[in-house]
Design an enzyme around this catalytic site. Structure first.
Site, short mmCIF file in Angstrom:
data_model
loop_
_atom_site.label_atom_id
_atom_site.label_comp_id
_atom_site.label_asym_id
_atom_site.label_seq_id
_atom_site.Cartn_x
_atom_site.Cartn_y
_atom_site.Cartn_z
N GLY A 141 21.44 11.49 66.49
CA GLY A 141 20.68 12.65 66.94
C GLY A 141 19.33 12.86 66.30
O GLY A 141 18.74 13.93 66.46
N LYS A 143 16.34 11.59 67.07
CA LYS A 143 15.33 11.83 68.11
C LYS A 143 15.79 12.93 69.07
O LYS A 143 14.96 13.64 69.64
CB LYS A 143 15.02 10.53 68.83
CG LYS A 143 14.36 9.48 67.92
CD LYS A 143 14.03 8.21 68.66
CE LYS A 143 13.38 7.19 67.73
NZ LYS A 143 14.29 6.69 66.68
N ASP A 161 24.99 7.68 74.51
CA ASP A 161 25.29 6.61 73.56
C ASP A 161 26.67 6.06 73.94
O ASP A 161 27.49 6.77 74.53
CB ASP A 161 25.29 7.12 72.11
CG ASP A 161 25.06 6.01 71.10
OD1 ASP A 161 23.92 5.87 70.63
OD2 ASP A 161 26.01 5.25 70.81
N ASP A 188 27.51 3.34 78.98
CA ASP A 188 26.75 2.11 78.77
C ASP A 188 25.47 2.21 79.59
O ASP A 188 25.52 2.14 80.83
CB ASP A 188 27.57 0.89 79.19
CG ASP A 188 26.82 -0.42 78.99
OD1 ASP A 188 25.65 -0.38 78.56
OD2 ASP A 188 27.41 -1.49 79.28
N ASP A 206 15.65 4.48 73.13
CA ASP A 206 15.67 3.98 71.77
C ASP A 206 16.51 2.71 71.80
O ASP A 206 17.73 2.74 71.65
CB ASP A 206 16.29 5.04 70.84
CG ASP A 206 16.04 4.76 69.37
OD1 ASP A 206 15.44 3.71 69.06
OD2 ASP A 206 16.45 5.57 68.53
N CYS A 259 12.76 -0.60 66.57
CA CYS A 259 12.39 -0.70 65.15
C CYS A 259 12.36 -2.17 64.75
O CYS A 259 12.90 -2.58 63.73
CB CYS A 259 13.36 0.10 64.27
SG CYS A 259 15.10 -0.34 64.47
#
Length: 325
Positions: A141, A143, A161, A188, A206, A259
Protein backbone atom coordinates in the site's frame (compact mmCIF):
# COMPACT_ATOMS: atom_id res chain seq x y z
CA UNK A 1 48.93 -19.15 0.63
CA UNK A 2 49.67 -19.53 4.31
CA UNK A 3 46.80 -20.33 6.65
CA UNK A 4 44.66 -17.24 7.23
CA UNK A 5 46.10 -15.31 4.29
CA UNK A 6 43.70 -13.60 1.92
CA UNK A 7 44.23 -14.35 -1.77
CA UNK A 8 44.99 -11.29 -3.90
CA UNK A 9 42.16 -9.66 -5.82
CA UNK A 10 42.00 -10.35 -9.56
CA UNK A 11 43.86 -7.75 -11.62
CA UNK A 12 41.54 -5.00 -12.83
CA UNK A 13 43.35 -4.53 -16.14
CA UNK A 14 43.65 -8.23 -16.91
CA UNK A 15 40.14 -9.26 -15.81
CA UNK A 16 37.89 -6.29 -14.97
CA UNK A 17 34.77 -8.46 -14.60
CA UNK A 18 36.34 -10.73 -11.98
CA UNK A 19 38.14 -7.86 -10.23
CA UNK A 20 35.07 -5.64 -9.90
CA UNK A 21 32.76 -8.53 -9.06
CA UNK A 22 34.96 -9.72 -6.19
CA UNK A 23 35.86 -6.26 -4.90
CA UNK A 24 32.24 -5.04 -4.75
CA UNK A 25 30.37 -8.32 -4.06
CA UNK A 26 28.24 -8.21 -7.21
CA UNK A 27 27.61 -11.23 -9.44
CA UNK A 28 29.90 -11.63 -12.44
CA UNK A 29 27.01 -11.69 -14.92
CA UNK A 30 25.73 -8.29 -13.69
CA UNK A 31 29.27 -6.89 -13.65
CA UNK A 32 29.82 -7.92 -17.27
CA UNK A 33 26.41 -6.57 -18.27
CA UNK A 34 26.91 -3.15 -16.71
CA UNK A 35 30.55 -2.82 -17.79
CA UNK A 36 29.40 -3.32 -21.36
CA UNK A 37 26.63 -0.78 -20.95
CA UNK A 38 28.07 1.86 -18.64
CA UNK A 39 31.86 1.46 -18.72
CA UNK A 40 34.22 0.95 -15.79
CA UNK A 41 33.87 4.28 -13.95
CA UNK A 42 30.06 4.37 -14.00
CA UNK A 43 29.73 0.68 -13.06
CA UNK A 44 32.14 1.16 -10.15
CA UNK A 45 30.11 4.16 -8.94
CA UNK A 46 26.85 2.22 -9.19
CA UNK A 47 28.25 -0.78 -7.34
CA UNK A 48 29.75 1.41 -4.62
CA UNK A 49 26.37 3.12 -4.17
CA UNK A 50 24.67 -0.28 -3.88
CA UNK A 51 27.00 -1.09 -0.99
CA UNK A 52 26.14 2.05 0.99
CA UNK A 53 23.56 2.06 3.78
CA UNK A 54 20.51 3.86 2.39
CA UNK A 55 18.77 6.61 4.36
CA UNK A 56 15.75 5.69 6.47
CA UNK A 57 13.07 7.54 4.51
CA UNK A 58 9.35 7.81 5.30
CA UNK A 59 6.31 9.44 3.72
CA UNK A 60 3.99 11.60 5.80
CA UNK A 61 0.25 10.87 5.88
CA UNK A 62 -1.09 14.22 4.72
CA UNK A 63 -4.65 13.09 5.50
CA UNK A 64 -3.72 13.26 9.19
CA UNK A 65 -0.74 15.60 9.59
CA UNK A 66 1.97 17.53 7.72
CA UNK A 67 5.79 17.20 7.61
CA UNK A 68 6.48 20.11 9.96
CA UNK A 69 4.02 18.89 12.58
CA UNK A 70 5.30 15.33 12.31
CA UNK A 71 8.91 16.42 12.81
CA UNK A 72 7.85 17.97 16.14
CA UNK A 73 5.85 14.90 17.09
CA UNK A 74 8.79 12.62 16.29
CA UNK A 75 11.10 14.78 18.37
CA UNK A 76 8.96 13.89 21.37
CA UNK A 77 9.39 10.22 20.48
CA UNK A 78 13.18 10.45 20.42
CA UNK A 79 13.55 10.72 16.63
CA UNK A 80 15.53 13.39 14.82
CA UNK A 81 13.96 13.84 11.37
CA UNK A 82 14.53 16.30 8.54
CA UNK A 83 12.68 17.06 5.29
CA UNK A 84 13.65 15.13 2.18
CA UNK A 85 15.53 17.00 -0.51
CA UNK A 86 13.10 16.26 -3.34
CA UNK A 87 9.80 15.00 -1.96
CA UNK A 88 7.68 17.57 -0.11
CA UNK A 89 5.93 14.79 1.86
CA UNK A 90 9.05 12.83 2.79
CA UNK A 91 11.22 12.82 5.92
CA UNK A 92 14.59 11.26 6.67
CA UNK A 93 15.07 9.71 10.11
CA UNK A 94 18.59 10.78 11.08
CA UNK A 95 18.68 9.47 14.65
CA UNK A 96 16.33 6.95 16.23
CA UNK A 97 16.71 5.50 19.72
CA UNK A 98 14.26 2.60 19.24
CA UNK A 99 12.75 0.43 16.50
CA UNK A 100 10.89 2.95 14.30
CA UNK A 101 7.99 0.57 13.57
CA UNK A 102 7.21 0.53 17.29
CA UNK A 103 6.70 4.29 17.54
CA UNK A 104 3.23 5.49 18.47
CA UNK A 105 3.22 7.82 15.45
CA UNK A 106 3.66 4.79 13.20
CA UNK A 107 0.92 2.82 14.92
CA UNK A 108 -1.38 5.82 14.46
CA UNK A 109 -0.75 5.81 10.72
CA UNK A 110 1.03 9.16 10.58
CA UNK A 111 3.81 7.85 8.31
CA UNK A 112 5.12 4.78 6.49
CA UNK A 113 8.49 3.60 5.20
CA UNK A 114 8.99 4.59 1.55
CA UNK A 115 12.05 5.63 -0.43
CA UNK A 116 11.97 9.15 -1.81
CA UNK A 117 12.14 7.92 -5.43
CA UNK A 118 8.99 5.84 -4.94
CA UNK A 119 7.24 8.89 -3.51
CA UNK A 120 8.19 10.97 -6.53
CA UNK A 121 7.19 8.34 -9.10
CA UNK A 122 3.59 8.30 -7.84
CA UNK A 123 3.37 12.07 -8.34
CA UNK A 124 3.49 11.54 -12.11
CA UNK A 125 -0.09 10.25 -12.19
CA UNK A 126 -2.32 13.34 -12.15
CA UNK A 127 -5.37 12.43 -10.08
CA UNK A 128 -7.86 14.66 -8.34
CA UNK A 129 -10.82 14.08 -6.00
CA UNK A 130 -13.61 12.00 -7.50
CA UNK A 131 -11.45 10.18 -10.09
CA UNK A 132 -11.48 6.42 -10.71
CA UNK A 133 -8.03 4.84 -10.56
CA UNK A 134 -6.71 1.31 -10.96
CA UNK A 135 -3.48 0.36 -9.21
CA UNK A 136 -1.78 -2.83 -10.39
CA UNK A 137 0.77 -4.32 -8.01
CA UNK A 138 -0.59 -2.56 -4.92
CA UNK A 139 1.59 -4.61 -2.57
CA UNK A 140 1.43 -3.36 1.00
CA UNK A 141 0.00 0.00 0.00
CA UNK A 142 2.88 2.47 -0.30
CA UNK A 143 1.60 3.93 -3.56
CA UNK A 144 -2.07 3.15 -2.78
CA UNK A 145 -2.00 5.43 0.24
CA UNK A 146 -0.21 8.14 -1.74
CA UNK A 147 -2.85 8.00 -4.48
CA UNK A 148 -5.54 8.16 -1.80
CA UNK A 149 -4.02 11.34 -0.42
CA UNK A 150 -3.92 12.90 -3.90
CA UNK A 151 -7.61 11.96 -4.28
CA UNK A 152 -8.23 13.51 -0.84
CA UNK A 153 -9.97 10.20 -0.04
CA UNK A 154 -12.69 11.04 -2.58
CA UNK A 155 -13.13 8.75 -5.58
CA UNK A 156 -12.11 5.13 -6.11
CA UNK A 157 -8.84 3.22 -6.14
CA UNK A 158 -9.14 -0.41 -7.21
CA UNK A 159 -5.95 -1.80 -5.64
CA UNK A 160 -5.02 -5.10 -7.31
CA UNK A 161 -2.45 -7.61 -6.14
CA UNK A 162 -2.22 -11.39 -6.56
CA UNK A 163 -0.53 -12.14 -3.24
CA UNK A 164 -2.82 -12.97 -0.32
CA UNK A 165 -0.33 -11.95 2.39
CA UNK A 166 0.36 -8.56 0.83
CA UNK A 167 -3.34 -7.87 0.48
CA UNK A 168 -3.91 -8.61 4.16
CA UNK A 169 -1.17 -6.14 5.03
CA UNK A 170 -2.63 -3.66 2.53
CA UNK A 171 -6.01 -3.80 4.29
CA UNK A 172 -4.33 -3.13 7.65
CA UNK A 173 -2.37 -0.22 6.24
CA UNK A 174 -5.43 1.32 4.58
CA UNK A 175 -7.29 1.16 7.89
CA UNK A 176 -4.39 2.74 9.79
CA UNK A 177 -4.02 5.42 7.13
CA UNK A 178 -7.69 6.33 7.41
CA UNK A 179 -8.23 5.64 3.72
CA UNK A 180 -11.73 4.55 2.68
CA UNK A 181 -11.64 5.18 -1.08
CA UNK A 182 -9.42 2.15 -1.86
CA UNK A 183 -10.89 -1.27 -2.63
CA UNK A 184 -8.36 -4.15 -2.50
CA UNK A 185 -8.84 -6.93 -5.06
CA UNK A 186 -6.92 -10.18 -5.43
CA UNK A 187 -6.40 -10.85 -9.14
CA UNK A 188 -3.76 -11.65 -11.75
CA UNK A 189 -3.41 -8.38 -13.62
CA UNK A 190 -1.82 -10.11 -16.61
CA UNK A 191 -5.35 -11.39 -17.37
CA UNK A 192 -8.52 -9.38 -18.05
CA UNK A 193 -9.71 -7.56 -14.93
CA UNK A 194 -13.36 -7.04 -13.87
CA UNK A 195 -13.31 -3.41 -15.01
CA UNK A 196 -15.38 -1.87 -17.79
CA UNK A 197 -13.40 -0.72 -20.83
CA UNK A 198 -13.03 3.02 -21.10
CA UNK A 199 -14.15 3.63 -17.51
CA UNK A 200 -10.96 4.73 -15.73
CA UNK A 201 -9.26 8.08 -15.35
CA UNK A 202 -5.91 6.63 -14.37
CA UNK A 203 -3.91 3.42 -14.07
CA UNK A 204 -0.73 3.02 -12.04
CA UNK A 205 1.16 -0.16 -12.96
CA UNK A 206 3.85 -0.91 -10.39
CA UNK A 207 5.32 -3.66 -12.51
CA UNK A 208 7.03 -6.81 -11.23
CA UNK A 209 10.67 -6.43 -12.24
CA UNK A 210 14.26 -7.54 -11.66
CA UNK A 211 14.58 -4.89 -8.90
CA UNK A 212 18.18 -4.03 -9.83
CA UNK A 213 17.57 -0.42 -8.78
CA UNK A 214 17.05 -1.31 -5.11
CA UNK A 215 20.08 -3.53 -4.42
CA UNK A 216 21.23 -1.21 -1.63
CA UNK A 217 18.01 -1.98 0.29
CA UNK A 218 17.79 -5.63 -0.78
CA UNK A 219 21.32 -6.99 -1.24
CA UNK A 220 19.94 -10.55 -1.20
CA UNK A 221 18.81 -9.95 -4.80
CA UNK A 222 22.45 -10.17 -5.86
CA UNK A 223 22.58 -13.84 -4.91
CA UNK A 224 18.97 -14.75 -5.72
CA UNK A 225 18.61 -13.24 -9.21
CA UNK A 226 20.17 -15.10 -12.12
CA UNK A 227 20.92 -13.65 -15.55
CA UNK A 228 18.39 -15.99 -17.16
CA UNK A 229 15.69 -14.51 -14.89
CA UNK A 230 15.89 -11.16 -16.70
CA UNK A 231 14.08 -12.56 -19.73
CA UNK A 232 11.10 -13.60 -17.61
CA UNK A 233 10.02 -10.08 -16.65
CA UNK A 234 9.27 -8.24 -19.94
CA UNK A 235 6.60 -10.69 -21.18
CA UNK A 236 4.62 -10.37 -17.95
CA UNK A 237 5.10 -6.60 -17.81
CA UNK A 238 3.80 -6.36 -21.37
CA UNK A 239 0.80 -8.58 -20.58
CA UNK A 240 -0.14 -6.24 -17.73
CA UNK A 241 0.23 -3.15 -19.93
CA UNK A 242 -1.90 -4.72 -22.67
CA UNK A 243 -4.58 -5.74 -20.15
CA UNK A 244 -4.70 -2.21 -18.67
CA UNK A 245 -4.68 -0.30 -21.97
CA UNK A 246 -8.39 -0.65 -22.93
CA UNK A 247 -9.62 0.24 -19.44
CA UNK A 248 -8.80 3.95 -19.69
CA UNK A 249 -11.12 6.55 -21.11
CA UNK A 250 -9.91 9.06 -23.72
CA UNK A 251 -7.60 11.49 -21.93
CA UNK A 252 -6.84 8.93 -19.21
CA UNK A 253 -3.28 8.41 -17.99
CA UNK A 254 -1.31 5.19 -17.70
CA UNK A 255 1.73 5.37 -15.42
CA UNK A 256 4.27 2.54 -15.67
CA UNK A 257 6.79 2.19 -12.81
CA UNK A 258 9.67 -0.20 -12.11
CA UNK A 259 12.54 -0.28 -9.64
CA UNK A 260 15.03 -1.62 -12.15
CA UNK A 261 17.72 -0.20 -14.42
CA UNK A 262 17.36 -2.48 -17.44
CA UNK A 263 16.15 -1.07 -20.80
CA UNK A 264 14.35 -4.32 -21.72
CA UNK A 265 12.02 -3.73 -18.76
CA UNK A 266 11.85 0.04 -19.16
CA UNK A 267 12.37 2.20 -22.27
CA UNK A 268 12.46 -0.67 -24.77
CA UNK A 269 9.26 -2.16 -23.38
CA UNK A 270 7.39 1.16 -23.42
CA UNK A 271 8.53 1.93 -26.97
CA UNK A 272 7.25 -1.47 -28.11
CA UNK A 273 3.94 -0.91 -26.31
CA UNK A 274 3.48 2.51 -27.93
CA UNK A 275 4.28 1.09 -31.37
CA UNK A 276 1.50 -1.48 -30.89
CA UNK A 277 -0.96 0.96 -29.29
CA UNK A 278 -1.23 4.06 -31.50
CA UNK A 279 -4.05 5.31 -29.26
CA UNK A 280 -1.39 6.07 -26.63
CA UNK A 281 1.41 8.62 -26.61
CA UNK A 282 4.24 9.28 -24.18
CA UNK A 283 3.57 12.31 -21.98
CA UNK A 284 6.05 15.04 -21.07
CA UNK A 285 4.69 16.80 -17.98
CA UNK A 286 7.52 17.84 -15.65
CA UNK A 287 5.18 20.18 -13.74
CA UNK A 288 3.60 17.10 -12.13
CA UNK A 289 6.81 16.67 -10.14
CA UNK A 290 7.97 18.86 -7.24
CA UNK A 291 10.32 21.51 -8.67
CA UNK A 292 13.54 20.00 -7.21
CA UNK A 293 12.71 16.62 -8.78
CA UNK A 294 12.06 17.75 -12.34
CA UNK A 295 15.66 16.97 -13.28
CA UNK A 296 14.74 13.27 -13.06
CA UNK A 297 12.41 13.55 -16.07
CA UNK A 298 14.42 13.36 -19.28
CA UNK A 299 13.27 13.60 -22.93
CA UNK A 300 11.20 12.12 -24.41
CA UNK A 301 9.52 11.35 -21.05
CA UNK A 302 11.63 8.94 -19.01
CA UNK A 303 11.72 9.39 -15.23
CA UNK A 304 14.92 7.95 -13.77
CA UNK A 305 16.64 8.09 -10.38
CA UNK A 306 19.87 6.41 -9.32
CA UNK A 307 21.59 5.71 -5.97
CA UNK A 308 25.00 6.81 -7.27
CA UNK A 309 23.83 10.21 -8.51
CA UNK A 310 20.97 11.17 -6.22
CA UNK A 311 21.17 8.92 -3.14
CA UNK A 312 17.72 7.64 -4.13
CA UNK A 313 16.65 4.14 -5.06
CA UNK A 314 16.84 3.41 -8.78
CA UNK A 315 13.35 3.92 -10.21
CA UNK A 316 12.03 4.25 -13.75
CA UNK A 317 8.64 5.62 -14.77
CA UNK A 318 6.84 6.59 -17.95
CA UNK A 319 3.49 8.38 -18.18
CA UNK A 320 1.29 7.70 -21.21
CA UNK A 321 -1.93 9.38 -22.32
CA UNK A 322 -4.77 7.64 -24.14
CA UNK A 323 -5.70 10.08 -26.91
CA UNK A 324 -8.52 8.05 -28.51
CA UNK A 325 -11.25 6.01 -26.85
Amino acid sequence: LAAGETPPLPDLDADPVAALSVATAHPAWLTARWLSRFGLEETQARFDANNQTPPLTVRVNTLKTDPKSLIERLKGEGVTASPCRYSPVGLIFEAVDQAPAGLASHREGLWLFQDEAAQLASCLLPVSPGRRVLEIGAGRGGKTTHLGEMLKNQGLILAVDNHRGRLLELRRNLKGWGLTCAQPLRADAARPLPVKSGSLDGVLLDAPCSALGILRRHPEIKTRLKEADLATFPPRQRQMLDAAAPLLKAGGRLLYITCTTEPEENEDLINQFLADHPEYRLAWEPDLLPAPAREFLQPPGWFRTAPARHNLDGFFAALMVREKG
